[in-house]
Structures are given as structure tokens and as C-alpha cells.
Design a protein around this motif. Structure first.
Motif, mmCIF file in Angstrom:
data_model
loop_
_atom_site.group_PDB
_atom_site.id
_atom_site.type_symbol
_atom_site.label_atom_id
_atom_site.label_comp_id
_atom_site.label_asym_id
_atom_site.label_seq_id
_atom_site.Cartn_x
_atom_site.Cartn_y
_atom_site.Cartn_z
ATOM 1 N N ARG A 1 4.952 8.287 5.240
ATOM 2 C CA ARG A 1 6.266 8.590 4.660
ATOM 3 C C ARG A 1 7.411 7.981 5.460
ATOM 4 O O ARG A 1 8.406 8.626 5.751
ATOM 5 C CB ARG A 1 6.442 10.105 4.509
ATOM 6 C CG ARG A 1 5.541 10.664 3.427
ATOM 7 C CD ARG A 1 5.672 12.138 3.299
ATOM 8 N NE ARG A 1 5.056 12.725 4.102
ATOM 9 C CZ ARG A 1 4.227 13.362 4.990
ATOM 10 N NH1 ARG A 1 4.016 13.689 5.166
ATOM 11 N NH2 ARG A 1 3.584 13.818 5.772
ATOM 12 N N ARG B 1 0.852 -1.193 0.000
ATOM 13 C CA ARG B 1 0.000 0.000 0.000
ATOM 14 C C ARG B 1 0.879 1.230 0.000
ATOM 15 O O ARG B 1 2.028 1.182 0.407
ATOM 16 C CB ARG B 1 -0.885 0.001 1.246
ATOM 17 C CG ARG B 1 -1.964 -1.038 1.177
ATOM 18 C CD ARG B 1 -2.908 -0.882 2.319
ATOM 19 N NE ARG B 1 -4.023 -1.801 2.130
ATOM 20 C CZ ARG B 1 -5.205 -1.606 2.663
ATOM 21 N NH1 ARG B 1 -5.431 -0.573 3.416
ATOM 22 N NH2 ARG B 1 -6.169 -2.471 2.446
ATOM 23 N N ARG B 2 0.296 2.336 -0.395
ATOM 24 C CA ARG B 2 1.090 3.560 -0.413
ATOM 25 C C ARG B 2 1.520 3.921 0.998
ATOM 26 O O ARG B 2 0.895 3.526 1.980
ATOM 27 C CB ARG B 2 0.323 4.694 -1.081
ATOM 28 C CG ARG B 2 -0.976 5.060 -0.429
ATOM 29 C CD ARG B 2 -1.762 6.003 -1.352
ATOM 30 N NE ARG B 2 -3.063 6.207 -0.797
ATOM 31 C CZ ARG B 2 -3.394 7.257 -0.045
ATOM 32 N NH1 ARG B 2 -2.520 8.194 0.191
ATOM 33 N NH2 ARG B 2 -4.605 7.373 0.451
ATOM 34 N N ASP B 3 2.577 4.673 1.113
ATOM 35 C CA ASP B 3 3.189 5.002 2.390
ATOM 36 C C ASP B 3 2.574 6.289 2.952
ATOM 37 O O ASP B 3 3.084 7.378 2.742
ATOM 38 C CB ASP B 3 4.699 5.157 2.185
ATOM 39 C CG ASP B 3 5.450 5.427 3.474
ATOM 40 O OD1 ASP B 3 4.871 5.260 4.551
ATOM 41 O OD2 ASP B 3 6.613 5.820 3.383
#
Length: 100
Positions: free
Chosen positions: A98, A93-95
Motif C-alpha cells: 500500500r 503488479r498490485r500494491d
């Protein structure tokens, strides 16, 4: 590690509760019931999610910063997860935070 459909549903629920709590509906609860979670299970899921979100907001609200070792540990964990995902052909999945 492979997860069951119930575990994926629980994680999706916890993510939505964390990121957009005002968007939660009875339909979200029903989705958990549909994959086998009991109402007691769902209450526990909500309590654990709320507790961790509370802790994060207290720390953030006080302007506290995480130590370098904590950030290093989080990045190492993210790298391990990324490597495992690549080995298994699973998309990460996207971070959102961050870390990676």
C-alpha cells in the motif's frame, strides 16, 4: 527497464519466498535452474532475500516506524515506476504494501 526471463523468474522466486516461505519447494529452485541460474546464484538470491526480510521483521518486531521522508521517497519511486510502466504499456503488479 526490460528484464530477462531469468530476472523475472528470480523476482517471482523472491516474492514467493518473502510472502509464503513455507510453500517453497524444489520445483521453485528448479525453475531458477531452468532459466540459467546456478546453484551458487540461487544461494545468493536466497541469502539476499532472507537478509532483507530479516531486517524488515526486526524493525516491525520492535514497533519502529519509518520516517515521513522514507514514505515520501517510497511513494515517489512508486509513482516513477507507474509512469514508466504506463509509457511502456506494462501492467503494474498490485500494491502489496500500500505504497501507491
Amino acid at each position: 527497464m526490460p528484464l530477462t526471463p531469468a530476472e523475472y523468474a528470480m523476482l517471482d522466486y523472491a516474492e514467493k519466498l518473502t510472502l509464503t516461505p513455507s510453500a517453497m519447494t524444489e520445483d521453485d529452485v528448479q525453475k531458477l535452474r531452468d532459466v540459467g541460474w546456478t546453484d551458487r546464484d540461487i544461494l545468493d538470491i536466497v541469502h539476499v532475500c532472507a537478509y532483507f526480510n530479516f531486517r524488515v521483521r526486526v524493525v516491525d518486531g520492535l514497533g519502529l516506524e519509518i520516517a515521513d521522508w522514507q514514505l515520501k521517497s517510497a511513494r515517489a519511486g512508486a509513482e516513477r515506476a507507474k509512469k514508466l510502466a504506463q509509457e511502456r504499456g506494462v501492467a503494474m503488479r498490485r500494491d502489496l504494501w500500500r505504497v501507491r
